[in-house]
Design an enzyme around this catalytic site. Sequence first.
Site, PDB file in Angstrom:
ATOM      1  CB  ALA A  10      -1.275  -0.109   1.286  1.00  0.00           C
ATOM      2  NE  ARG A  15      12.904   4.615   2.126  1.00  0.00           N
ATOM      3  CZ  ARG A  15      12.358   3.195   3.167  1.00  0.00           C
ATOM      4  NH1 ARG A  15      13.904   3.273   3.560  1.00  0.00           N
ATOM      5  NH2 ARG A  15      11.258   3.180   3.458  1.00  0.00           N
ATOM      6  CB  THR A  80       4.635  -2.704   8.560  1.00  0.00           C
ATOM      7  OG1 THR A  80       4.903  -2.627   9.454  1.00  0.00           O
ATOM      8  CG2 THR A  80       5.256  -2.397   7.602  1.00  0.00           C
ATOM      9  N   GLY A 103       5.840  -6.186  -0.371  1.00  0.00           N
ATOM     10  CA  GLY A 103       5.902  -6.462  -1.523  1.00  0.00           C
ATOM     11  C   GLY A 103       7.344  -5.703  -2.263  1.00  0.00           C
ATOM     12  CG  ASN A 229      13.198   0.475   1.224  1.00  0.00           C
ATOM     13  OD1 ASN A 229      12.532   0.568   1.565  1.00  0.00           O
ATOM     14  ND2 ASN A 229      14.801   0.005   1.902  1.00  0.00           N
ATOM     15  NE  ARG A 335       5.258  -2.860 -37.253  1.00  0.00           N
ATOM     16  CZ  ARG A 335       4.354  -1.437 -37.590  1.00  0.00           C
ATOM     17  NH1 ARG A 335       3.166  -1.863 -36.549  1.00  0.00           N
ATOM     18  NH2 ARG A 335       4.105  -1.440 -38.626  1.00  0.00           N
ATOM     19  CB  SER A 407      12.996  -7.251 -57.723  1.00  0.00           C
ATOM     20  OG  SER A 407      12.831  -9.090 -57.402  1.00  0.00           O
TER      21      SER A 407
HETATM   22  C1  UD1 Z   1      10.427  -3.128   7.071  1.00  0.00           C
HETATM   23  C2  UD1 Z   1      10.813  -3.572   8.436  1.00  0.00           C
HETATM   24  C3  UD1 Z   1      12.149  -3.730   8.832  1.00  0.00           C
HETATM   25  C4  UD1 Z   1      12.622  -4.709   7.929  1.00  0.00           C
HETATM   26  C5  UD1 Z   1      11.862  -4.510   6.200  1.00  0.00           C
HETATM   27  C6  UD1 Z   1      12.838  -5.591   5.832  1.00  0.00           C
HETATM   28  C7  UD1 Z   1       8.227  -2.299   9.623  1.00  0.00           C
HETATM   29  C8  UD1 Z   1       8.480  -1.580  10.527  1.00  0.00           C
HETATM   30  N1  UD1 Z   1       9.835  -2.393   9.845  1.00  0.00           N
HETATM   31  O1  UD1 Z   1      10.968  -1.175   6.871  1.00  0.00           O
HETATM   32  O2  UD1 Z   1      11.951  -4.207   9.991  1.00  0.00           O
HETATM   33  O3  UD1 Z   1      13.895  -4.758   8.365  1.00  0.00           O
HETATM   34  O4  UD1 Z   1      11.058  -3.569   5.996  1.00  0.00           O
HETATM   35  O5  UD1 Z   1      12.835  -4.502   4.038  1.00  0.00           O
HETATM   36  O6  UD1 Z   1       8.045  -3.004   9.133  1.00  0.00           O
HETATM   37  N2  UD1 Z   1       3.140  -0.767   3.539  1.00  0.00           N
HETATM   38  C9  UD1 Z   1       2.255  -0.614   3.767  1.00  0.00           C
HETATM   39  N3  UD1 Z   1       0.961  -0.003   4.372  1.00  0.00           N
HETATM   40  C10 UD1 Z   1       1.708   1.012   5.238  1.00  0.00           C
HETATM   41  C11 UD1 Z   1       3.295   0.723   5.291  1.00  0.00           C
HETATM   42  C12 UD1 Z   1       3.699  -0.019   4.627  1.00  0.00           C
HETATM   43  O7  UD1 Z   1       1.295  -1.407   2.733  1.00  0.00           O
HETATM   44  O8  UD1 Z   1       1.446   1.934   5.986  1.00  0.00           O
HETATM   45  C13 UD1 Z   1       4.017  -1.693   2.652  1.00  0.00           C
HETATM   46  C14 UD1 Z   1       5.276  -1.396   1.464  1.00  0.00           C
HETATM   47  O9  UD1 Z   1       4.124  -1.127   0.190  1.00  0.00           O
HETATM   48  C15 UD1 Z   1       6.219  -1.849   1.251  1.00  0.00           C
HETATM   49  C16 UD1 Z   1       6.401  -2.371   2.662  1.00  0.00           C
HETATM   50  O10 UD1 Z   1       4.939  -2.648   3.709  1.00  0.00           O
HETATM   51  O11 UD1 Z   1       5.772  -2.803   0.228  1.00  0.00           O
HETATM   52  C17 UD1 Z   1       7.671  -2.235   3.905  1.00  0.00           C
HETATM   53  O12 UD1 Z   1       7.317  -0.844   3.726  1.00  0.00           O
HETATM   54  P1  UD1 Z   1       8.631   0.070   4.140  1.00  0.00           P
HETATM   55  O13 UD1 Z   1       8.361   1.632   3.993  1.00  0.00           O
HETATM   56  O14 UD1 Z   1       9.616  -0.364   2.509  1.00  0.00           O
HETATM   57  O15 UD1 Z   1       9.191  -0.238   4.945  1.00  0.00           O
HETATM   58  P2  UD1 Z   1      10.560  -0.487   5.383  1.00  0.00           P
HETATM   59  O16 UD1 Z   1      11.028   0.598   6.740  1.00  0.00           O
HETATM   60  O17 UD1 Z   1      12.065  -0.723   4.667  1.00  0.00           O
HETATM   61 CA    CA Z   2      11.415  -1.659   2.633  1.00  0.00          CA
END
Ligand code: UD1
Ligand code: CA
Length: 461
Positions: A10, A15, A80, A103, A229, A335, A407
Amino acid sequence: MNVSIVILAAGLGTRMKSKHAKVLHRAGGKALVEHVVDAALEIADPSNVVVITGHQAERVEELLGARKIRFARQTEQLGTGHAVLMAKPLLENQPGLVVVLYGDTPLLTAGTIRSLLDAHAASARAATLIATELDDPTGYGRVLLNAAGGVTGIVEQKAATPEQLKIRLANSGIYAFEAPLLWKHLSAITPNAASGEIYLTDMAEILDRAGHTVRPFQIKDPSELFGINTRIELSQADALLRERKVRELMLAGVTIEQPETVTIDSQVRVGMDSIIGPFVQLRGATTLGADCIVGACSILTNATLADGVTVEAFTLIADSEVGAGAGIGPYARLRMNTEIGAKAKIGNFVELKKTKFGMEAKAQHLAYLGDSDIGEKTNIGAGTITCNYDGTAKHKTKIGSGAFIGSNSTLVAPIEIADRAYIAAGSVITDPVPADALALGRGRQVIKEGWAKKKATAKEK
Ligand code: UD1
Ligand code: CA
């Protein structure tokens, strides 16, 4: 054992500095989230896979639509832990385990998810999470352990003390939870003091405090856990996925010359003893049979090649099919649903668009065949052009079998040339040509005896 899988997708991915949601960015020929969903589908039924969508939810759901999985919307990205909560109404009555994946980790394989499940099943525990020792764990959550090796908490980079930042055991974001315990305790997570987000990682501490055991499952090869990221990490993941694909094909009996130069998407299939030249790109749903050869720098997108097809260098094939033993190129272009029959030959600087080209037919040099249907064993001479477009609409050209197109013929569509007909070189053909006929459509040649000599003497005077 019933296994449900929740995939978090989501977030926007700040970044990435992009207007597109992070999980839609592509590596190894697929969007990041597609890699994770496809690994999940090797473990669980589609109806047990729930993707949490939010940012550009419609686009993410459309991309994954054909996979028959389920979706839950997270309209505000509050973290998360909050994201997993969105799956509760869909899954809370399911027994067994809930696996949570992020994801943005496209390198994860089904094999690793399976070994997580095996590790979890090996002893009684509330949750198991994949963790790995990293030389540089910057950006990852750090896993805190007690003396017995149980997880007591996970602390995010931002919130970690200098002492905790020295911990090299990183959280992968891949967890297996006992379903009833996850749903019972998930709502207890409170917003993080530093960021205000509801962190799924807090579940470790909550379960530990409630007297449950959480275990790390340590894996040696951390490359699978790589979370994307930034754009730099995206390109690194792309390189790793492509390297993996090339190894998989070589181990399955495909020769790849200078494998570090080729680009082969994840879904591509190649039959045994095929040979892929340097700088070749095989993209999308491209499938090659056995014993095919693809020459250097050719680009095939959604192409289907039967067995024994030779594609010579610098050829482009998109959304088209080539029959067994046919030869295409060099410098050819097929194509838009072009179909080449078995053992047909398409040579240099020949373009075919929406054209059915019969078995053993030939167009060896410099031609454009568009919206055409060309019969078996017909020969298309160098420089033949189907004039398929009148400035408003496209028209069809039909040529029977065993025909001979001289041709530099110009075939003004709509036009039909029947079986075994002959078109004299340099003709402009505007009327139908019956079977076995010869058609000439050009000015007659005129000879003026001595004309050049007279011109020369006139100049001397
Ligand atoms: C997260 C972990 C961290 C871990 C790392 C590994 C948490 C708090 N931290 O950090 O411990 O080492 O992944 O890659 O979980 N997402 C949602 N909804 C939200 C927030 C995030 O669906 O409200 C999804 C994002 O789209 C993404 C995934 O969750 O696909 C991870 O989120 P991200 O912000 O990348 O977490 P990290 O900071 O990498
Ligand atoms: Ca991540």
